[in-house]
Design a protein around this motif. Structure first.
Motif, PDB file in Angstrom:
ATOM      1  N   UNK A   1      -6.881  -3.208   5.030  1.00  0.00           N
ATOM      2  CA  UNK A   1      -7.823  -4.275   5.706  1.00  0.00           C
ATOM      3  C   UNK A   1      -8.879  -4.510   4.353  1.00  0.00           C
ATOM      4  N   UNK A   2      -9.372  -3.622   3.750  1.00  0.00           N
ATOM      5  CA  UNK A   2     -10.183  -3.687   2.685  1.00  0.00           C
ATOM      6  C   UNK A   2      -9.725  -4.533   1.327  1.00  0.00           C
ATOM      7  N   UNK A   3      -8.465  -4.131   0.812  1.00  0.00           N
ATOM      8  CA  UNK A   3      -7.779  -4.464  -0.518  1.00  0.00           C
ATOM      9  C   UNK A   3      -6.920  -5.661  -0.222  1.00  0.00           C
TER      10      UNK A   3
ATOM     11  N   UNK B   1       0.832  -1.238   0.040  1.00  0.00           N
ATOM     12  CA  UNK B   1       0.015  -0.003  -0.045  1.00  0.00           C
ATOM     13  C   UNK B   1       0.647   1.253  -0.011  1.00  0.00           C
ATOM     14  N   UNK B   2       0.673   2.145  -0.918  1.00  0.00           N
ATOM     15  CA  UNK B   2       1.423   3.464  -1.053  1.00  0.00           C
ATOM     16  C   UNK B   2       1.392   4.361   0.035  1.00  0.00           C
ATOM     17  N   UNK B   3       0.138   4.540   0.578  1.00  0.00           N
ATOM     18  CA  UNK B   3      -0.200   5.432   1.737  1.00  0.00           C
ATOM     19  C   UNK B   3       0.506   4.854   2.859  1.00  0.00           C
ATOM     20  N   UNK B   4       0.939   3.628   2.986  1.00  0.00           N
ATOM     21  CA  UNK B   4       1.822   3.175   4.339  1.00  0.00           C
ATOM     22  C   UNK B   4       3.311   3.398   4.186  1.00  0.00           C
ATOM     23  N   UNK B   5       3.644   3.621   3.005  1.00  0.00           N
ATOM     24  CA  UNK B   5       4.951   4.183   2.981  1.00  0.00           C
ATOM     25  C   UNK B   5       5.070   5.750   3.068  1.00  0.00           C
ATOM     26  N   UNK B   6       4.041   6.350   2.644  1.00  0.00           N
ATOM     27  CA  UNK B   6       3.843   7.541   2.705  1.00  0.00           C
ATOM     28  C   UNK B   6       3.631   7.956   4.372  1.00  0.00           C
ATOM     29  N   UNK B   7       2.922   7.309   4.744  1.00  0.00           N
ATOM     30  CA  UNK B   7       2.568   7.435   6.273  1.00  0.00           C
ATOM     31  C   UNK B   7       3.746   7.303   7.112  1.00  0.00           C
TER      32      UNK B   7
ATOM     33  N   UNK C   1      -5.711   5.896   7.458  1.00  0.00           N
ATOM     34  CA  UNK C   1      -6.440   5.750   6.177  1.00  0.00           C
ATOM     35  C   UNK C   1      -5.771   4.423   5.542  1.00  0.00           C
ATOM     36  N   UNK C   2      -4.439   4.188   5.764  1.00  0.00           N
ATOM     37  CA  UNK C   2      -3.743   3.218   4.910  1.00  0.00           C
ATOM     38  C   UNK C   2      -4.195   1.804   5.468  1.00  0.00           C
ATOM     39  N   UNK C   3      -4.204   1.741   7.108  1.00  0.00           N
ATOM     40  CA  UNK C   3      -4.822   0.360   7.547  1.00  0.00           C
ATOM     41  C   UNK C   3      -6.200   0.211   7.222  1.00  0.00           C
TER      42      UNK C   3
END
Length: 98
Positions: A51-53, A22-28, A45-47
């Motif tokens: 969970x969804x994807x 997940x890209x947002x997890x890297x950005x987080x 948001x990334x968590x």
């Protein structure tokens, strides 16, 4: 002469693809160090996206959350200490004894 019809068939299967990170997890994670409040928001948001994807990157998102919360707590404590010292200097009730 070789008889190709009697040769065993070989099937080449590709290795299964690893789930995307997940890209947002890297950005987080990065934002947790630079802008802690953004790291906290992006981590949450990334968590939910993970969970969804079913993407990978849950550890990165959790690390971004932890770093974001820790840096926020550090800044709050730093600000309180700074404010206490600033007020004591202005009021003349500093830490030095005479």
């Amino acid at each position: 002469m070789t008889n190709l019809a009697s040769a065993p068939a070989t099937h080449s299967t590709a290795a299964p693809l690893a789930p995307r990170t997940n890209t947002l997890s890297i950005v987080a994670l990065i934002a947790g160090f630079m802008v802690p409040i953004a790291g906290i928001i992006l981590g949450h948001v990334s968590l939910s996206q993970i969970k969804r994807t079913q993407e990978s990157g849950r550890g990165l998102a959790l690390t971004g959350l932890i770093v974001g919360y820790a840096m926020s707590a550090f800044f709050v404590v730093f600000f309180i200490v700074w404010l206490t010292m600033f007020v004591s200097i202005l009021t003349g009730t500093g830490f030095a004894t005479r």
